[in-house]
Scaffold this active site. Structure first.
Site, PDB file in Angstrom:
ATOM      1  CG  HIS A 123       7.883   6.249  -4.830  1.00  0.00           C
ATOM      2  ND1 HIS A 123       9.223   6.484  -4.747  1.00  0.00           N
ATOM      3  CD2 HIS A 123       7.732   5.124  -5.546  1.00  0.00           C
ATOM      4  CE1 HIS A 123       9.857   5.519  -5.359  1.00  0.00           C
ATOM      5  NE2 HIS A 123       8.983   4.686  -5.863  1.00  0.00           N
ATOM      6  CG  HIS A 181      14.547  -1.742 -12.118  1.00  0.00           C
ATOM      7  ND1 HIS A 181      15.759  -1.636 -12.747  1.00  0.00           N
ATOM      8  CD2 HIS A 181      13.674  -0.995 -12.847  1.00  0.00           C
ATOM      9  CE1 HIS A 181      15.631  -0.846 -13.807  1.00  0.00           C
ATOM     10  NE2 HIS A 181      14.369  -0.451 -13.892  1.00  0.00           N
ATOM     11  NE  ARG A 212      18.343  -2.455 -18.092  1.00  0.00           N
ATOM     12  CZ  ARG A 212      17.155  -2.991 -17.874  1.00  0.00           C
ATOM     13  NH1 ARG A 212      16.784  -4.056 -18.534  1.00  0.00           N
ATOM     14  NH2 ARG A 212      16.338  -2.481 -16.964  1.00  0.00           N
TER      15      ARG A 212
HETATM   16  C1  LIG Z   1      12.858   4.804  -8.627  1.00  0.00           C
HETATM   17  C2  LIG Z   1      11.618   4.470  -9.374  1.00  0.00           C
HETATM   18  C3  LIG Z   1      11.503   4.806 -10.714  1.00  0.00           C
HETATM   19  C4  LIG Z   1      10.353   4.517 -11.418  1.00  0.00           C
HETATM   20  N1  LIG Z   1      10.271   4.820 -12.739  1.00  0.00           N
HETATM   21  C5  LIG Z   1       9.150   4.518 -13.421  1.00  0.00           C
HETATM   22  C6  LIG Z   1       9.037   4.821 -14.810  1.00  0.00           C
HETATM   23  O1  LIG Z   1       9.951   5.351 -15.414  1.00  0.00           O
HETATM   24  N2  LIG Z   1       7.893   4.496 -15.444  1.00  0.00           N
HETATM   25  C7  LIG Z   1       6.854   3.903 -14.802  1.00  0.00           C
HETATM   26  O2  LIG Z   1       5.844   3.628 -15.432  1.00  0.00           O
HETATM   27  N3  LIG Z   1       6.924   3.628 -13.481  1.00  0.00           N
HETATM   28  C8  LIG Z   1       8.035   3.921 -12.781  1.00  0.00           C
HETATM   29  N4  LIG Z   1       8.102   3.615 -11.449  1.00  0.00           N
HETATM   30  C9  LIG Z   1       6.901   3.174 -10.749  1.00  0.00           C
HETATM   31  C10 LIG Z   1       5.962   4.364 -10.518  1.00  0.00           C
HETATM   32  O3  LIG Z   1       6.717   5.518 -10.284  1.00  0.00           O
HETATM   33  C11 LIG Z   1       5.033   4.146  -9.340  1.00  0.00           C
HETATM   34  O4  LIG Z   1       4.430   2.896  -9.449  1.00  0.00           O
HETATM   35  C12 LIG Z   1       3.915   5.184  -9.291  1.00  0.00           C
HETATM   36  O5  LIG Z   1       4.435   6.481  -9.423  1.00  0.00           O
HETATM   37  C13 LIG Z   1       3.113   5.062  -8.007  1.00  0.00           C
HETATM   38  O6  LIG Z   1       2.208   6.129  -7.932  1.00  0.00           O
HETATM   39  P1  LIG Z   1       1.025   6.118  -6.882  1.00  0.00           P
HETATM   40  O7  LIG Z   1       0.256   7.371  -7.095  1.00  0.00           O
HETATM   41  O8  LIG Z   1       0.305   4.832  -6.939  1.00  0.00           O
HETATM   42  O9  LIG Z   1       1.751   6.163  -5.444  1.00  0.00           O
HETATM   43  P2  LIG Z   1       2.842   7.170  -4.839  1.00  0.00           P
HETATM   44  O10 LIG Z   1       3.364   8.147  -5.807  1.00  0.00           O
HETATM   45  O11 LIG Z   1       3.799   6.281  -4.120  1.00  0.00           O
HETATM   46  O12 LIG Z   1       2.013   7.994  -3.786  1.00  0.00           O
HETATM   47  C14 LIG Z   1       1.547   7.432  -2.582  1.00  0.00           C
HETATM   48  C15 LIG Z   1       0.908   8.520  -1.748  1.00  0.00           C
HETATM   49  O13 LIG Z   1       0.268   7.914  -0.628  1.00  0.00           O
HETATM   50  C16 LIG Z   1       0.554   8.639   0.544  1.00  0.00           C
HETATM   51  N5  LIG Z   1       0.389   7.692   1.653  1.00  0.00           N
HETATM   52  C17 LIG Z   1       0.959   6.469   1.796  1.00  0.00           C
HETATM   53  N6  LIG Z   1       0.494   5.875   2.911  1.00  0.00           N
HETATM   54  C18 LIG Z   1      -0.377   6.734   3.483  1.00  0.00           C
HETATM   55  C19 LIG Z   1      -1.193   6.687   4.655  1.00  0.00           C
HETATM   56  N7  LIG Z   1      -1.214   5.613   5.426  1.00  0.00           N
HETATM   57  N8  LIG Z   1      -1.953   7.771   4.952  1.00  0.00           N
HETATM   58  C20 LIG Z   1      -1.941   8.871   4.146  1.00  0.00           C
HETATM   59  N9  LIG Z   1      -1.217   8.951   3.014  1.00  0.00           N
HETATM   60  C21 LIG Z   1      -0.450   7.889   2.686  1.00  0.00           C
HETATM   61  C22 LIG Z   1       1.929   9.189   0.328  1.00  0.00           C
HETATM   62  O14 LIG Z   1       2.139  10.331   1.129  1.00  0.00           O
HETATM   63  C23 LIG Z   1       1.877   9.536  -1.164  1.00  0.00           C
HETATM   64  O15 LIG Z   1       1.311  10.811  -1.331  1.00  0.00           O
HETATM   65  C24 LIG Z   1       9.275   3.888 -10.759  1.00  0.00           C
HETATM   66  C25 LIG Z   1       9.391   3.532  -9.426  1.00  0.00           C
HETATM   67  C26 LIG Z   1      10.565   3.780  -8.752  1.00  0.00           C
HETATM   68  C27 LIG Z   1      10.706   3.262  -7.361  1.00  0.00           C
END
Ligand SMILES: Cc1cc2nc3c(=O)[nH]c(=O)nc-3n(C[C@H](O)[C@H](O)[C@H](O)COP(=O)(O)OP(=O)(O)OC[C@H]3O[C@@H](n4cnc5c(N)ncnc54)[C@H](O)[C@@H]3O)c2cc1C
Length: 669
Positions: A43, A257, A273
């Site tokens: 994500h 959001h 924005r």
């Molecule tokens: C549309 C959108 C736009 C955004 N834009 C911004 C921005 O401009 N700036 C900013 O700071 N933040 C932004 N955010 C927030 C930010 O992108 C996320 O908070 C951040 O990227 C999350 O990263 P993460 O590594 O924690 O998790 P993720 O990138 O969500 O990765 C989760 C991982 O866990 C794995 N996983 C999940 N459950 C399991 C399981 N049970 N077993 C094995 N694997 C599993 C998935 O396969 C994935 O690889 C945005 C969010 C959204 C929704």
């Protein structure tokens, strides 16, 4: 039983998980990552707007530093965050940006000389310093004092994730894809890995490790409409919750959001924005200045989302078959700007709405977006209850976001958190032996096998898809932007009834491999438990703080609620979590609670706030007339960082003879 051993096991291949993996691998530890999907599709790739770090390169960021980033973060959190963690974060964010640059992130850069920007709906010419030419640019984002959100057009997450994943690949870090972790192996004190299921073959595997890091992202999909990817279902939070020992922190802190498109819920970045886009109502009126005269469209997200909802409730939303919405107008930015800096937004509008945002307004409304809550950890990222269990990124409650995270602070948290916590994970692996208890491991594997057998061979009649839909509807209707006691009680009662029904799930498709219905059935019970921690936490918290807004308790109540909700699920058979509270100590805060500078100013003060303010004044006075800011900071709230991350961050303003904080020739046109 198939057993796989490693030193550092990481659940999740998003930005946070991969950054921890790099940190442990570079210490020579055997490192293994699990993911539901290929790493580059995590994500994190969807993040559009940017990443906050106080580089201070651009003219609107001149004079920026860790102190200002820290203060923005604490105010944004509505004083719900852990200030030590916010300090660790603000200090390391510039280092993370530079590291990412080395790994190939193509940050948008500054061109020296004049550039036209839109501010407060007017064209303004800024003059960038010659010395800043070619340095990393920043945009206005997240309601911050200085422009500090670094970006790669509006594809920041994409370029970050590709760079970090390529780095992990070059280091030979294996990612086991299409594997779902479904329970943690633990003895109530120490975590030993996970039981996971292959989504293709259906095989169960035990991954046994010295350390286990949950980096599974947010739990947005417990809501009906969310900007989150379909995989953000909160299974990582459920992994910790189902141990009955590890705690989840502030699960009721859910961010909406302001500008997701209607009806799909796909995000148009806050960069719209930040770059000068404005919000309009059904009459074309720009309404945000009426509510927020200072910050207008750029107040924090919880505030803008609430103001939009208030305005829609006054009948000022435009009607659509999907309910009322407002308009985001970026036409004023001009085609060239949109096609350079907001091209993903343009494509989203073309593909999903059939409109050209250079000419037409975009229909938007507030939508579930970010999970501030998550697996509660201490400042080193470790669960205080389960040794060897770590968590990082959106999955965690490390707690630099409190009750509202600032735009751009989340991707920054993933890589900064990964960098810092990765070091502590590596230390843990070096200091602890791998403990293999096959009986314990078999017990957890049998439990999951039993759950699957009951679903596939049992006589249950409930449909997992229907139960999930019901849960999402309840969360959307009763645990949304504005909350109140009676609706929250209704949500809890209905969610509990669903959890009971989920004990009788039945499958139409009896396959044990490649079976989406089985996947759904395994997830929905876990999601319901996560949803109950959100609803119960929200019902119990009788105040309004950040994104948690209680119509029946509109004040932020520092006297009774300056604390963090902790949820556990000690009894497997129970239908609701047990809530505990962790107090925040005002006397240890560098920035005692106060007014955020936007939104309502009607707080109930904490009795220690005045005392701490006086103490801070005294400490500051003792340091003389103009104390060095680092000395002052250390005197107010010393915090710890790994030694290699401690050095000061260098900035352009350190070398410029004159700081162009008031740019020459900066005039309205
Ligand atoms: C549309 C959108 C736009 C955004 N834009 C911004 C921005 O401009 N700036 C900013 O700071 N933040 C932004 N955010 C927030 C930010 O992108 C996320 O908070 C951040 O990227 C999350 O990263 P993460 O590594 O924690 O998790 P993720 O990138 O969500 O990765 C989760 C991982 O866990 C794995 N996983 C999940 N459950 C399991 C399981 N049970 N077993 C094995 N694997 C599993 C998935 O396969 C994935 O690889 C945005 C969010 C959204 C929704």
């Amino acid at each position: 039983m198939k057993l796989i051993y490693t030193d550092s096991l990481i659940i999740g291949a998003g930005l946070a998980g991969l950054r921890v993996a790099i940190a442990t691998k570079e210490r020579g530890l055997d490192t293994l990552v699990l993911s539901l999907i290929p790493a580059k599709r995590s994500h994190s790739a969807a993040a559009q707007g940017g990443m906050q770090a106080s580089l201070g390169n651009t003219v609107k960021g001149m004079g920026d530093n860790e102190d200002i980033h820290f203060q923005d973060t604490v105010k944004g959190s509505d004083w719900g965050c852990d200030q030590d963690v916010a300090r660790m974060f603000a200090h390391c964010a510039p280092k993370a940006i530079r590291e990412l640059t080395n790994w190939g992130v193509p940050w948008s850069r500054i061109s020296a000389g004049p550039r036209d920007v839109i501010m407060n709906a007017k064209k303004v010419t800024l003059h960038e310093a010659e010395e800043a030419h070619g340095l990393i640019n920043a945009r206005d984002f997240g309601g911050t004092k200085k422009w500090r959100t670094c970006y790669t057009a509006d594809g920041t997450g994409h370029s970050l994730l590709y760079a970090v994943d390529n780095q992990a690949i070059s280091m030979g870090i294996p990612v086991h894809e299409r594997i779902e972790a479904l329970s943690l192996i633990h003895d109530g004190k120490r975590c030993h890995g996970v039981i996971a299921r292959c989504l293709v073959t259906g095989e169960l595997r035990a991954y046994v490790a010295k350390s286990t890091t949950i980096a599974t992202g947010g739990y947005g999909k417990i809501y009906e409409i969310s900007t989150n990817a379909t995989i953000c279902e909160g299974i990582g939070q459920a992994l910790a919750l189902e141990t009955g020992v590890a705690t989840l922190g502030n699960m009721e802190a859910v961010q909406f959001h302001p500008t997701a498109i209607v009806p799909a819920g796909i995000l148009t970045t806050e960069g719209c924005r930040g770059d000068g886009g404005i919000l309009r109502d059904k009459d074309g009126h720009r309404f945000m200045p009426d509510y927020e005269p200072e910050k207008k469209e750029l107040a924090s997200r919880d505030v803008v989302s609430r103001r939009m909802t208030e305005h829609i409730r006054k009948g000022k939303g435009d009607d659509s078959p999907y309910g009322p919405h407002l308009w985001l107008d970026i036409t004023i930015l001009g085609r060239e700007h949109i096609e350079t800096n907001l091209r993903e937004v343009k494509e989203i509008c073309e593909y999903f709405l059939g409109i050209d945002p250079c000419k037409e307004w975009i229909p938007v409304r507030p939508t579930q977006h970010y999970s501030m809550g998550g697996v509660r950890t201490n400042a080193t990222g470790e669960s205080p209850q389960l040794k060897g269990l770590f968590s990082v990124g959106e999955a965690a409650c490390w707690d630099m976001h409190g009750f509202n995270r600032l735009g751009g602070n989340s991707v920054a948290e993933t890589v900064v958190g990964g960098m810092i916590i990765g070091k502590y994970v590596a230390d843990f692996c070096e200091q602890n032996a791998l403990e293999i208890d096959t009986a314990l491991t078999q017990k957890f594997l049998d439990k999951l096998q039993n759950e699957i057998d009951n679903l596939v061979d049992g006589k249950g009649t409930e449909n997992p898809f229907e139960i999930k839909k019901e849960m999402q509807r309840i969360m959307m209707n009763y645990v949304g932007i504005f909350r109140n006691g009676p609706e929250l009680d209704k949500a809890i009662a209905e969610l509990k009834a669903l959890l009971l029904r989920a004990k009788n799930l039945g499958l139409k498709c009896k396959k044990r491999h490649s079976n989406p219905e089985l996947v759904e059935a395994l997830r929905v019970t876990r999601m319901l438990k996560v949803a109950l921690t959100v609803a119960c936490g929200a019902a119990a918290r009788t105040e309004s703080r950040g994104a948690h807004s209680r119509e029946d308790y509109p004040q932020r109540n520092d006297k009774d609620w300056l604390n963090r909700t902790l949820a556990t699920w000690p009894n497997d058979e129970s239908l609701e979590p047990v809530l505990h509270y962790e107090k925040l100590d005002v006397m240890k805060m560098e920035l005692p609670p106060g007014y955020r500078g936007y939104g309502n100013d009607n707080n109930i003060a904490h009795p220690d706030t005045e005392k701490r303010t006086q103490e801070i004044n005294k400490i500051t006075a003792e340091l003389g007339d103009a104390p060095d800011r680092h000395t002052l900071q250390q005197a107010l709230m010393p915090y710890t960082l790994p030694s290699h991350l401690q050095p000061a961050n260098e900035r352009l303003s350190d070398t410029l003879a004159v700081i162009p904080s008031q740019p020459v020739g900066n005039k309205s046109l």
